[in-house]
Design an enzyme around this catalytic site. Structure first.
Site, mmCIF file in Angstrom:
data_model
loop_
_atom_site.group_PDB
_atom_site.id
_atom_site.type_symbol
_atom_site.label_atom_id
_atom_site.label_comp_id
_atom_site.label_asym_id
_atom_site.label_seq_id
_atom_site.Cartn_x
_atom_site.Cartn_y
_atom_site.Cartn_z
ATOM 1 N N ILE A 196 -6.165 6.594 -8.627
ATOM 2 C CA ILE A 196 -5.150 6.931 -9.263
ATOM 3 C C ILE A 196 -5.456 6.825 -10.800
ATOM 4 O O ILE A 196 -5.177 7.643 -11.776
ATOM 5 C CB ILE A 196 -3.969 6.126 -9.036
ATOM 6 N N GLU A 242 10.763 -7.102 -6.444
ATOM 7 C CA GLU A 242 11.497 -5.962 -5.922
ATOM 8 C C GLU A 242 11.762 -5.955 -4.299
ATOM 9 O O GLU A 242 12.823 -4.992 -3.938
ATOM 10 C CB GLU A 242 10.476 -4.595 -6.202
ATOM 11 N N ARG A 272 1.517 -2.735 -9.612
ATOM 12 C CA ARG A 272 2.129 -3.719 -8.879
ATOM 13 C C ARG A 272 2.761 -4.615 -9.659
ATOM 14 O O ARG A 272 2.443 -4.893 -11.160
ATOM 15 C CB ARG A 272 0.833 -4.509 -8.089
ATOM 16 N N HIS A 285 9.821 2.079 -7.102
ATOM 17 C CA HIS A 285 8.837 2.223 -6.457
ATOM 18 C C HIS A 285 8.683 3.513 -5.707
ATOM 19 O O HIS A 285 8.605 3.694 -4.518
ATOM 20 C CB HIS A 285 8.635 1.080 -5.374
ATOM 21 N N ASP A 288 -11.951 -1.701 -16.582
ATOM 22 C CA ASP A 288 -12.109 -2.127 -15.142
ATOM 23 C C ASP A 288 -12.931 -3.127 -14.835
ATOM 24 O O ASP A 288 -14.132 -3.041 -15.613
ATOM 25 C CB ASP A 288 -12.353 -0.662 -14.614
ATOM 26 N N ASP A 306 7.971 1.005 -12.452
ATOM 27 C CA ASP A 306 8.154 1.791 -11.362
ATOM 28 C C ASP A 306 7.992 0.434 -10.225
ATOM 29 O O ASP A 306 8.323 0.645 -8.867
ATOM 30 C CB ASP A 306 7.190 2.681 -10.860
ATOM 31 N N THR A 327 2.849 1.588 -12.768
ATOM 32 C CA THR A 327 3.060 2.108 -11.247
ATOM 33 C C THR A 327 2.231 1.387 -10.335
ATOM 34 O O THR A 327 2.288 2.034 -9.296
ATOM 35 C CB THR A 327 2.990 3.737 -11.390
HETATM 36 P P1 NAD Z 1 -8.268 1.960 -6.167
HETATM 37 O O1 NAD Z 1 -8.984 0.923 -5.220
HETATM 38 O O2 NAD Z 1 -8.890 3.260 -5.781
HETATM 39 O O3 NAD Z 1 -8.545 1.542 -7.853
HETATM 40 C C1 NAD Z 1 -8.110 0.163 -8.389
HETATM 41 C C2 NAD Z 1 -9.144 0.190 -9.474
HETATM 42 O O4 NAD Z 1 -8.803 -1.519 -9.985
HETATM 43 C C3 NAD Z 1 -10.791 -0.234 -9.100
HETATM 44 O O5 NAD Z 1 -11.561 0.652 -9.745
HETATM 45 C C4 NAD Z 1 -10.997 -1.739 -9.219
HETATM 46 O O6 NAD Z 1 -12.227 -2.145 -9.684
HETATM 47 C C5 NAD Z 1 -9.806 -1.955 -10.474
HETATM 48 N N1 NAD Z 1 -9.665 -3.468 -10.584
HETATM 49 C C6 NAD Z 1 -9.321 -4.276 -9.917
HETATM 50 N N2 NAD Z 1 -8.972 -5.496 -10.224
HETATM 51 C C7 NAD Z 1 -8.994 -4.958 -11.688
HETATM 52 C C8 NAD Z 1 -8.669 -5.979 -12.610
HETATM 53 N N3 NAD Z 1 -8.067 -7.371 -12.515
HETATM 54 N N4 NAD Z 1 -8.745 -5.439 -14.085
HETATM 55 C C9 NAD Z 1 -8.951 -4.029 -14.240
HETATM 56 N N5 NAD Z 1 -9.332 -3.278 -13.040
HETATM 57 C C10 NAD Z 1 -9.316 -3.901 -11.915
HETATM 58 O O7 NAD Z 1 -6.698 1.762 -6.017
HETATM 59 P P2 NAD Z 1 -5.805 3.082 -6.314
HETATM 60 O O8 NAD Z 1 -5.273 4.122 -5.124
HETATM 61 O O9 NAD Z 1 -6.151 3.924 -7.580
HETATM 62 O O10 NAD Z 1 -4.449 2.106 -6.602
HETATM 63 C C11 NAD Z 1 -4.133 1.689 -7.863
HETATM 64 C C12 NAD Z 1 -2.719 0.775 -7.851
HETATM 65 O O11 NAD Z 1 -1.847 1.817 -7.713
HETATM 66 C C13 NAD Z 1 -2.882 -0.240 -6.922
HETATM 67 O O12 NAD Z 1 -2.149 -1.331 -7.138
HETATM 68 C C14 NAD Z 1 -1.636 0.198 -5.784
HETATM 69 O O13 NAD Z 1 -1.150 -0.761 -5.020
HETATM 70 C C15 NAD Z 1 -0.667 1.055 -6.649
HETATM 71 N N6 NAD Z 1 0.019 2.174 -6.083
HETATM 72 C C16 NAD Z 1 1.448 2.449 -6.234
HETATM 73 C C17 NAD Z 1 2.218 3.373 -5.911
HETATM 74 C C18 NAD Z 1 3.567 3.475 -6.129
HETATM 75 O O14 NAD Z 1 4.134 4.296 -5.692
HETATM 76 N N7 NAD Z 1 3.799 3.159 -7.548
HETATM 77 C C19 NAD Z 1 1.558 3.961 -4.742
HETATM 78 C C20 NAD Z 1 0.241 3.940 -4.389
HETATM 79 C C21 NAD Z 1 -0.534 2.809 -4.988
#
Ligand code: NAD
Length: 334
Positions: free
Chosen positions: A158, A266, A237, A298, A177, A261, A235
């Site tokens: 994302i 929540e 957590r 969310h 990251d 979001d 968006t």
């Molecule tokens: P992903 O696993 O593809 O990417 C997450 C990235 O974060 C990875 O590159 C990882 O190395 C990095 N990371 C981990 N810990 C870190 C830290 N402390 N500091 C910096 N970087 C760090 O995940 P994604 O699919 O891109 O999802 C990202 C976030 O979006 C997740 O928290 C997920 O729960 C959230 N999400 C929200 C919604 C919504 O509706 N709001 C929907 C889907 C996902």
């Protein structure tokens, strides 16, 4: 094959129907209910798989009933799975499917749209217009995003897509990251710490998962380092942001605005209709009433494409495992 599907929401019905059209060979019994002590009796002999998306805890007896009645695969129509008893599923020998990637575009678009809302001062313009104030003035003289630095924290599926949307505007995009990746390097410039990113950014979009080490990553000390025009978008957590520190930073004009979001507490409110006077969480009420917070419950993922992928990938994961195929979305329980 015969499957049972629980927690069917009104907004998922179309996606469920389209899956059924593609796979008429699968018998699918659909229930809107959560799995509870009362509704677990719907789980009867003859089902091979179960598909759910349930935040409330599933009773242990229901998991045991799944096994007794012959269910072999359990799928969740979500990426997250911390709400399920994986230990028990493993013990029972029931295989587990989730949907880790269903549409990064959905969340990225929402993050981008939220930042544009504040970046073009739409919040202030709307307030003025509602009071009959149509005057052009300094407080609604916006800046253009191409002149800004956008910081992305978490450059996975994302985060990279969000970075790309901002990059397309001509903005300077930087990222942080824990594990920098090659794909992101083509879109943004990595910095070596969150502090560095915060000090440089006009907009920050969070896309890291919740972990113990990034709990309240955005706290009082980090807000003190921020530019006072910062727009913070979460968006990812809720636990990444100390909400009280955020509200204080806004009230002290340490930052410009925030789009939230995902709120850290929540749980009781998501996907529910609640009377505002029944909300007892004072921090949440403060957040809801703040005129420089755009709160959404969310919903960043909530597009028709994402819903279709969540429903189709979860059900199809069950079907394919039962056919003996290797399924990328299976989480091997160990
Ligand atoms: P992903 O696993 O593809 O990417 C997450 C990235 O974060 C990875 O590159 C990882 O190395 C990095 N990371 C981990 N810990 C870190 C830290 N402390 N500091 C910096 N970087 C760090 O995940 P994604 O699919 O891109 O999802 C990202 C976030 O979006 C997740 O928290 C997920 O729960 C959230 N999400 C929200 C919604 C919504 O509706 N709001 C929907 C889907 C996902």
């Amino acid at each position: 094959m015969k499957f049972i599907l629980f927690n069917a929401r009104e907004d998922e019905k179309e996606a469920i129907a389209s899956y059924q059209k593609q796979h008429p060979e699968i018998e699918l019994d659909i229930y809107n209910d959560d799995i509870t002590e009362e509704t677990m009796s719907y789980i009867k002999e003859g089902y091979d798989g179960i598909i759910v998306v349930q935040v409330a805890e599933i009773p242990e007896a229901a998991y045991r009933l799944m096994k007794e009645e012959g269910i072999k695969v359990f799928a969740t129509r979500s990426a997250g799975f911390d709400m399920y008893n994986l230990k028990l599923l493993k013990e029972l020998g029931i295989r587990f499917v989730r949907v880790p990637v269903y549409s990064p575009f959905a969340i990225s678009e929402f993050a981008f749209a939220s930042s544009m809302y504040f970046s073009r001062d739409i919040d202030i313009i709307q307030n003025n217009v509602k009071e009959g104030d149509f005057v052009l003035k300094k407080s609604i003289t916006s800046t253009e995003i191409r002149d800004k630095t956008v910081g992305i924290i978490g450059t996975g599926h994302i985060g990279r897509q969000t970075a790309q949307l901002f990059k397309n505007t001509g903005a300077n995009v930087i990222g942080y990251d824990l594990y920098p990746n090659k794909e992101a390097e083509n879109i943004l410039t990595y910095v070596s710490s969150v502090e560095e990113l915060v000090e440089q950014s006009d907009i920050i979009s969070l896309h890291a998962p919740a972990t113990e080490e990034n709990y309240h990553l955005f706290n009082k000390a980090l807000f003190e380092r921020a530019k006072n025009n910062l727009i913070l978008i979460n968006t990812a957590r809720g636990s990444l942001v100390d909400t009280e520190a955020l509200l204080d930073a806004l009230d002290n004009n340490q930052i410009r605005a925030a789009a939230i979001d995902t709120y850290e507490f929540e749980g009781p409110y998501i996907n529910k209709k609640v009377a505002l006077e029944d909300i007892t969480d004072k921090v949440f009420l403060r957040l809801l009433k703040h005129n420089r917070i755009l709160y959404s419950p969310h919903v960043a993922f909530h597009t028709n494409t994402a819903l279709e992928n969540l429903v189709h990938i979860a059900i199809d994961g069950v079907r394919r495992i039962l056919l003996g195929e290797e399924v990328e979305e299976e989480l091997i329980l160990d």
